[in-house]
Design a protein around this motif. Structure first.
Motif, mmCIF file in Angstrom:
data_model
loop_
_atom_site.group_PDB
_atom_site.id
_atom_site.type_symbol
_atom_site.label_atom_id
_atom_site.label_comp_id
_atom_site.label_asym_id
_atom_site.label_seq_id
_atom_site.Cartn_x
_atom_site.Cartn_y
_atom_site.Cartn_z
ATOM 1 N N ASP A 482 0.831 -1.212 0.000
ATOM 2 C CA ASP A 482 0.000 0.000 0.000
ATOM 3 C C ASP A 482 0.860 1.254 0.000
ATOM 4 O O ASP A 482 0.451 2.304 -0.481
ATOM 5 N N TYR A 483 2.084 1.137 0.574
ATOM 6 C CA TYR A 483 2.953 2.295 0.695
ATOM 7 C C TYR A 483 3.761 2.522 -0.583
ATOM 8 O O TYR A 483 4.255 3.605 -0.839
ATOM 9 N N SER A 484 3.875 1.467 -1.405
ATOM 10 C CA SER A 484 4.734 1.531 -2.590
ATOM 11 C C SER A 484 4.113 2.404 -3.670
ATOM 12 O O SER A 484 2.945 2.756 -3.616
ATOM 13 N N TYR A 485 4.949 2.722 -4.695
ATOM 14 C CA TYR A 485 4.454 3.512 -5.822
ATOM 15 C C TYR A 485 3.256 2.824 -6.470
ATOM 16 O O TYR A 485 2.228 3.435 -6.741
ATOM 17 N N ALA A 486 3.436 1.526 -6.719
ATOM 18 C CA ALA A 486 2.384 0.791 -7.420
ATOM 19 C C ALA A 486 1.089 0.826 -6.631
ATOM 20 O O ALA A 486 0.009 1.040 -7.182
ATOM 21 N N GLY A 487 1.219 0.634 -5.320
ATOM 22 C CA GLY A 487 0.043 0.665 -4.466
ATOM 23 C C GLY A 487 -0.676 1.994 -4.583
ATOM 24 O O GLY A 487 -1.893 2.064 -4.706
ATOM 25 N N ARG A 488 0.125 3.080 -4.584
ATOM 26 C CA ARG A 488 -0.487 4.413 -4.641
ATOM 27 C C ARG A 488 -1.123 4.676 -6.006
ATOM 28 O O ARG A 488 -2.219 5.221 -6.089
ATOM 29 N N ILE A 489 -0.398 4.279 -7.064
ATOM 30 C CA ILE A 489 -0.963 4.482 -8.411
ATOM 31 C C ILE A 489 -2.272 3.699 -8.554
ATOM 32 O O ILE A 489 -3.292 4.205 -9.016
ATOM 33 N N GLY A 490 -2.204 2.440 -8.117
ATOM 34 C CA GLY A 490 -3.387 1.580 -8.225
ATOM 35 C C GLY A 490 -4.572 2.164 -7.478
ATOM 36 O O GLY A 490 -5.684 2.218 -7.989
ATOM 37 N N LYS A 491 -4.299 2.658 -6.277
ATOM 38 C CA LYS A 491 -5.393 3.206 -5.462
ATOM 39 C C LYS A 491 -5.971 4.458 -6.113
ATOM 40 O O LYS A 491 -7.169 4.718 -6.045
ATOM 41 N N ALA A 492 -5.061 5.254 -6.754
ATOM 42 C CA ALA A 492 -5.538 6.471 -7.421
ATOM 43 C C ALA A 492 -6.426 6.116 -8.607
ATOM 44 O O ALA A 492 -7.445 6.761 -8.856
ATOM 45 N N MET A 493 -6.028 5.057 -9.337
ATOM 46 C CA MET A 493 -6.812 4.667 -10.505
ATOM 47 C C MET A 493 -8.129 4.015 -10.114
ATOM 48 O O MET A 493 -9.077 3.999 -10.897
ATOM 49 N N PHE A 497 -11.978 3.112 -11.937
ATOM 50 C CA PHE A 497 -12.366 1.767 -12.369
ATOM 51 C C PHE A 497 -13.252 1.027 -11.365
ATOM 52 O O PHE A 497 -13.756 -0.042 -11.678
ATOM 53 N N ALA A 498 -13.437 1.604 -10.165
ATOM 54 C CA ALA A 498 -14.298 0.945 -9.183
ATOM 55 C C ALA A 498 -15.717 0.720 -9.716
ATOM 56 O O ALA A 498 -16.315 -0.327 -9.458
ATOM 57 N N PRO A 499 -16.272 1.682 -10.495
ATOM 58 C CA PRO A 499 -17.640 1.453 -10.988
ATOM 59 C C PRO A 499 -17.754 0.195 -11.859
ATOM 60 O O PRO A 499 -18.843 -0.349 -12.012
ATOM 61 N N ILE A 500 -16.655 -0.281 -12.452
ATOM 62 C CA ILE A 500 -16.767 -1.513 -13.240
ATOM 63 C C ILE A 500 -16.151 -2.689 -12.471
ATOM 64 O O ILE A 500 -15.893 -3.744 -13.036
ATOM 65 N N GLY A 501 -15.926 -2.493 -11.171
ATOM 66 C CA GLY A 501 -15.592 -3.628 -10.317
ATOM 67 C C GLY A 501 -14.123 -3.979 -10.234
ATOM 68 O O GLY A 501 -13.766 -5.007 -9.673
ATOM 69 N N PHE A 502 -13.227 -3.125 -10.789
ATOM 70 C CA PHE A 502 -11.805 -3.469 -10.740
ATOM 71 C C PHE A 502 -11.219 -3.030 -9.406
ATOM 72 O O PHE A 502 -11.436 -1.906 -8.962
ATOM 73 N N ASN A 503 -10.467 -3.906 -8.751
ATOM 74 C CA ASN A 503 -9.764 -3.513 -7.540
ATOM 75 C C ASN A 503 -8.435 -2.860 -7.929
ATOM 76 O O ASN A 503 -8.056 -2.823 -9.110
ATOM 77 N N TRP A 504 -7.686 -2.377 -6.945
ATOM 78 C CA TRP A 504 -6.473 -1.620 -7.294
ATOM 79 C C TRP A 504 -5.402 -2.506 -7.904
ATOM 80 O O TRP A 504 -4.599 -2.051 -8.712
ATOM 81 N N GLN A 505 -5.410 -3.796 -7.549
ATOM 82 C CA GLN A 505 -4.408 -4.687 -8.154
ATOM 83 C C GLN A 505 -4.623 -4.792 -9.667
ATOM 84 O O GLN A 505 -3.684 -4.788 -10.453
ATOM 85 N N ILE A 506 -5.899 -4.884 -10.075
ATOM 86 C CA ILE A 506 -6.195 -4.957 -11.509
ATOM 87 C C ILE A 506 -5.787 -3.656 -12.189
ATOM 88 O O ILE A 506 -5.198 -3.663 -13.271
ATOM 89 N N CYS A 507 -6.085 -2.536 -11.514
ATOM 90 C CA CYS A 507 -5.741 -1.230 -12.094
ATOM 91 C C CYS A 507 -4.252 -1.155 -12.399
ATOM 92 O O CYS A 507 -3.848 -0.688 -13.470
ATOM 93 N N ILE A 508 -3.415 -1.624 -11.461
ATOM 94 C CA ILE A 508 -1.965 -1.595 -11.699
ATOM 95 C C ILE A 508 -1.633 -2.432 -12.925
ATOM 96 O O ILE A 508 -0.861 -2.026 -13.785
ATOM 97 N N ALA A 509 -2.227 -3.612 -13.000
ATOM 98 C CA ALA A 509 -1.894 -4.538 -14.078
ATOM 99 C C ALA A 509 -2.294 -3.989 -15.450
ATOM 100 O O ALA A 509 -1.726 -4.380 -16.469
ATOM 101 N N LEU A 510 -3.267 -3.079 -15.468
ATOM 102 C CA LEU A 510 -3.706 -2.536 -16.757
ATOM 103 C C LEU A 510 -2.606 -1.708 -17.422
ATOM 104 O O LEU A 510 -2.498 -1.670 -18.643
#
Lengths: 610, 81
Positions: A482-493, A497-510
């Motif tokens: 959660d503290y890492s760059y990826a965690g922060r980017i994912g959470k921001a995204m 993407f939450a309205p279509i059900g994507f969690n932050w891990q999926i957002c990072i992978a996109l």
């Protein structure tokens, strides 16, 4: 020294075996298949003749006439006339003609002869001609045409010796034979004098075509073929995949216990092995898919399928000619979009280019396979069908149906009433050569593994860095990621993407999935492996997401991948082929909108039902 | 009485008479002539498409082509009596 090298170009009708000759002469492995228009770009290769003469050989797209009607034919015309920027006019033309199809091919030979360049006529597929009892009086043809004529069998190692000897000799003198105005009359005269043809068609072609082109039987056959492919991709690949999977799990466990718990271990195991390994697992499925595609391409069946589907495709604003470019897009949209050059009509060509990204390319297969494996139970339906295979088939169908729908909308928008032509040659059937198919598979496997070792591994390691650093300070509440760059980017995204059900891990992978779609899988593997806390050994990705994601999220992600425009290479090739950023923007925009919209609907419905 | 290739019955031998331009410098007609649809050439319809009998598969010379009805309509033929 380029001054000393002889510029030779291969020209001829489509599907006469120019590329097979090119490969045989230069040792290249350019793609060959049994339909018109495989080669849509000029390709250069080098060779040395037995006497040491250096030759720069140019393979050109096939053309029916120098009066070009499509972009690929224009390339051939321009090179022959010396109009192509960056190419000097060839010193010698090797005009290739299919010995079983001389009535058509000799006309183009005469047209090329009239250019007045030194020329050799290569009668290719002499083995097939001999089998059909076709006798060609080579010496007589040579005398009548006034150009050297050699027999070649491009598919055999010893089949090009005579051609090499001719290239090696003095450049043949320019033909002194005048070309008459009526080329067809001249061809008839040549054939009547020098060719004995027992029957006009191969008997086997007539027999197969009675079924393959039958209005009912043909369509039935086509559906069975397509359906079998997807069943096989899922059921036959499974044992091999399990083997690879077990190997990777074993290696990961061994490395984990052999190394101290430090950053290097995390990089090697979580980042590289589990990340890249999660993609390698799909090699057997990709190879099986290509096995079927290669066999179909070599057999000569594909143009028949285009014939059967032509009317359906016109209804949708495409053409039967779009069929092969779209089918190639199942492998990858990049060659598919390039193959659209064989479509004469610019509007049909543009429509084909715009919908090609909707065909399920092989890079999407790992994503589908992962999600289907995790969320669709392995069951037999109706006694024979594998449910996972059925779902995969449905996803491919969804891609096709949406492509037809998008093309239909485009047709309505442009209100097109003009006539479009088909004029598609149906080649003679051919039994695929086992070695050619094996070489083709080997090529695909090495391309795939190079992708894994190159871009996929690089991005996976990059993602590992982003999800590991900065390291969470002492006393940080929550998972370290959660503290890492990826965690922060994912959470921001996630907000988007939450309205279509994507969690932050999926957002990072996109994000890394933009460069190569498969990376979405390896990225998920890495993100989950890094986030695993304490002794809870991060296992394989599949059971993990099966446990953590809701079915609605999984379905939404699957649907996203049916449409998503996340592939930079596809957008780059659209730009190159259309010379227009506007079309790139249009393609990106409509694909993104479709993906988001369809995923939103899927997620809402699936959430409401569960 | 002129008959066009689009109305030729399945597997009936015919002879090409001419290809007609439907517009000035018709590129489709020109391409048909390049492909061998010229006077005196034997021609035969081998198959018809599943929907509306369109397109046709036509044997001309030693080659088979899939043509749409609109393309085949340009090819005028004579049926051997």
């Amino acid at each position: 020294m380029s001054a000393a090298s002889l510029q030779v170009a291969l020209v001829g009708n489509p599907n006469c075996g120019k590329t097979a000759l090119f490969n045989r002469l230069t040792g290249s492995r350019q793609k060959v298949a049994n339909y018109a228009g495989v080669t849509v770009e000029r390709k250069a290769g080098e060779l040395r003749t037995p006497s040491g003469q250096h030759v720069r050989l140019l393979d050109l797209p096939g053309a029916y006439s120098l009066g070009a009607t499509s972009p690929d034919e224009a390339i051939t015309r321009d090179v022959c006339l010396g109009l192509m920027a960056g190419e000097t006019k060839p010193d010698l033309l090797v005009c290739v003609a299919d010995a079983t199809n001389l009535r058509l091919h000799l006309r183009f030979v005469l047209e090329v002869r009239a250019l007045g360049l030194p020329m050799i006529l290569a009668l290719n597929m002499c083995d097939a001609a001999a089998r059909r009892g076709i006798l060609i009086d080579r010496a007589k043809l040579e005398a009548m045409l006034g150009v050297p004529v050699v027999e070649t069998i491009a598919v055999r190692a010893d089949g090009v010796g005579k051609l090499l000897d001719k290239i090696d000799g003095e450049l043949p003198p320019l033909s002194s034979v005048a070309t008459p105005a009526d080329l067809h009359a001249e061809v008839r005269h040549l054939i009547a004098s020098a060719v004995t043809m027992p029957r006009r068609t191969a008997a086997l072609d007539d027999r197969i075509d009675r079924w393959a082109l039958h209005p009912v039987g043909g369509l039935l056959m086509l559906s069975i073929v397509m359906f079998l492919i997807f069943q096989a991709v899922f059921s036959w690949a499974a044992p091999l995949q399990d083997g690879i999977d077990a190997g990777i799990t074993y290696a990961a466990a061994a490395l984990r216990s052999a190394m101290p718990d430090n950053t290097l271990r995390s990089l090697l195991v979580d980042g590289m092995l589990l990340g890249a390994g999660s993609v390698v697992v799909f090699l057997p499925q990709i190879l099986l898919l290509f096995l079927f595609i290669l066999v179909l391409e070599e057999s000569g069946y594909l143009p028949r399928a285009a014939f059967l589907l032509d009317r359906l495709m016109i209804g949708a604003g495409l053409t039967g000619r779009s069929f092969i470019p779209l089918l190639s897009s199942f492998a990858c949209a990049v060659p598919g979009i390039m193959a659209a050059r064989t479509i004469q009509d610019p509007r049909d060509r543009l429509a084909t280019i715009l919908v090609a990204p909707l065909m399920t390319c092989s890079a999407r297969l790992p994503v589908y396979a992962l999600l289907i494996g995790a969320f669709i139970p392995e069951r037999t339906v109706g006694g024979v069908f594998n449910l996972q295979g059925l779902v995969l088939f449905a996803l491919y169908v969804a891609g096709i149906v949406s492509a037809l729908a998008v093309a239909y909308v485009m047709k309505l928008v442009r209100r097109d009433k003009a006539e479009h032509s088909l004029l598609l040659e149906l080649p003679s059937y051919r039994l695929p050569h086992v070695t050619d198919v094996l070489i083709g598979l080997w090529e695909r496997a090495s391309i795939f593994l190079k992708r894994v070792g190159g871009i996929i591994l690089t991005l996976t390691v990059l993602l590992w860095f982003l999800s590991t650093y900065p390291v969470a300070p002492e006393g940080f509440v929550g998972a370290a990621i959660d503290y890492s760059y990826a965690g922060r980017i994912g959470k921001a995204m996630e907000a988007l993407f939450a309205p279509i059900g994507f969690n932050w891990q999926i957002c990072i992978a996109l994000i890394p999935g933009l460069a190569a779609r498969e990376v979405a899988v390896s990225s998920l593997a890495t993100v989950y492996a890094v986030s695993a806390t304490g002794d809870e050994a991060a296992g394989q990705l599949l059971p993990l997401i099966a446990a953590q994601w809701s079915l609605a999220t999984a379905l939404s992600l699957i649907v996203w991948y049916v449409f998503a425009p996340q592939c930079v290479s596809t957008l780059a090739v659209i730009r190159r082929e259309t010379q227009s950023w506007k079309i790139v923007a249009l393609a990106t925009g409509y694909l993104f909108a479709l993906a988001y919209g369809a995923s939103w609907i899927t997620f809402r419905i699936a959430s409401a039902l569960s | 009485m002129d008959q066009s290739l689009k109305d030729l019955k399945l597997r009936v031998e015919a002879i090409v008479d001419r290809v007609e331009d439907v517009q000035a410098a018709d590129p489709i007609a020109a391409r048909l002539r390049d492909l061998g649809f010229v006077a005196g050439e034997p021609v035969r319809v081998v198959a018809r498409g599943p929907i509306g009998g369109d397109p046709l598969v036509v044997q001309i010379g030693y080659t088979r082509f899939a043509l749409r009805r609109a393309e085949a309509a340009r090819v005028m033929i004579r049926v051997a009596a």
